[in-house]
Design a protein around this motif. Structure first.
Motif, mmCIF file in Angstrom:
data_model
loop_
_atom_site.group_PDB
_atom_site.id
_atom_site.type_symbol
_atom_site.label_atom_id
_atom_site.label_comp_id
_atom_site.label_asym_id
_atom_site.label_seq_id
_atom_site.Cartn_x
_atom_site.Cartn_y
_atom_site.Cartn_z
ATOM 1 N N GLU A 125 139.795 18.810 120.293
ATOM 2 C CA GLU A 125 139.947 20.446 121.737
ATOM 3 C C GLU A 125 141.684 19.697 122.056
ATOM 4 O OE1 GLU A 125 137.039 22.005 125.090
ATOM 5 O OE2 GLU A 125 136.712 20.190 123.303
ATOM 6 N N GLU A 173 141.575 21.850 128.187
ATOM 7 C CA GLU A 173 140.589 22.466 127.442
ATOM 8 C C GLU A 173 139.320 21.563 128.163
ATOM 9 O OE1 GLU A 173 140.913 25.640 124.249
ATOM 10 O OE2 GLU A 173 140.585 23.349 123.779
ATOM 11 N N GLU A 233 126.811 22.521 124.642
ATOM 12 C CA GLU A 233 127.219 23.252 124.001
ATOM 13 C C GLU A 233 128.306 22.720 122.597
ATOM 14 O OE1 GLU A 233 128.737 26.452 125.856
ATOM 15 O OE2 GLU A 233 127.161 26.451 127.967
ATOM 16 N N TRP A 234 127.851 23.525 121.862
ATOM 17 C CA TRP A 234 129.067 23.518 120.167
ATOM 18 C C TRP A 234 130.724 24.823 120.481
ATOM 19 C CZ3 TRP A 234 127.698 20.451 116.347
ATOM 20 C CH2 TRP A 234 126.349 20.470 115.835
ATOM 21 N N THR A 235 131.528 22.988 120.054
ATOM 22 C CA THR A 235 133.145 23.862 120.106
ATOM 23 C C THR A 235 133.778 23.693 119.054
ATOM 24 O OG1 THR A 235 132.725 22.991 122.685
ATOM 25 C CG2 THR A 235 135.448 23.598 121.682
ATOM 26 N N GLU A 236 134.189 24.360 118.474
ATOM 27 C CA GLU A 236 135.064 24.542 117.727
ATOM 28 C C GLU A 236 136.373 23.362 117.546
ATOM 29 O OE1 GLU A 236 136.289 26.478 112.922
ATOM 30 O OE2 GLU A 236 136.953 27.869 115.554
ATOM 31 N N THR A 237 136.088 22.493 116.946
ATOM 32 C CA THR A 237 137.300 21.055 117.372
ATOM 33 C C THR A 237 138.647 21.045 116.135
ATOM 34 O OG1 THR A 237 136.254 19.103 116.057
ATOM 35 C CG2 THR A 237 135.777 19.490 118.708
ATOM 36 N N ARG A 250 129.182 18.883 119.780
ATOM 37 C CA ARG A 250 128.581 19.207 120.898
ATOM 38 C C ARG A 250 127.896 17.727 121.887
ATOM 39 N NH1 ARG A 250 122.601 20.554 120.887
ATOM 40 N NH2 ARG A 250 121.777 19.108 119.402
#
Length: 156
Positions: free
Chosen positions: A2, A6, A31-35, A44
């Protein structure tokens, strides 16, 4: 990984295993975040120095197959020498940590350090199941991410 834009910086520093790094709280903590999109890596934040990751691994042998790695990285579980070695393998050579602040290169934030640890030790987090295709392995990743997301929302 990320981008810094952001992320929301809480302007705190922490010592982990003798190494200073920047604690950066991720928006939507928990919360899950696509990295990394090419391996469906998601992260997360569970706390300032603890992160959960999941990703797809691709193997080339007689035939191509995929596995999924899933686990939690707590930076407190790693020695400074381990983290320093991992950071150097990612190109960080002149880190700005410790009391002297000799270097011009700033230390990476805690999520980035945890991500590098996860990627380095991905075999330790690997599930036994093998998948013939990326899309099938991706279903497992989505199952993990959605299941954990549903639990987090139910608790709120």
């Amino acid at each position: 990984m990320e981008s810094q834009m952001e992320k929301e910086n809480c302007q705190a520093e922490a010592w982990t295993a003798g190494m200073m790094f920047q604690i950066t709280r991720v928006k939507g903590e928990g919360e899950w975040t696509e990295t990394v999109d090419d391996c469906a890596q998601f992260c997360r934040c569970l706390g300032p120095d603890e992160f959960e990751f999941v990703q797809i691994n691709r193997y080339l042998s007689d035939s191509v197959f995929y596995t999924v790695s899933h686990g939690t990285v707590c930076l407190q579980d790693y020695f400074m020498e381990q983290i320093d070695s991992i950071l150097k393998s990612y190109g960080y050579q002149n880190l700005d940590y410790g009391t002297y602040r000799i270097s011009a290169e700033p230390a990476p934030n805690s999520q980035l350090v945890a991500e590098m640890v996860f990627e380095t030790y991905f075999k330790e987090f690997e599930e036994e199941q093998r998948y013939r295709g990326f899309v099938i392995a991706e279903k497992r990743v989505k199952e993990i991410v959605n299941k954990k997301q549903e639990k987090a929302e139910a608790v709120r």
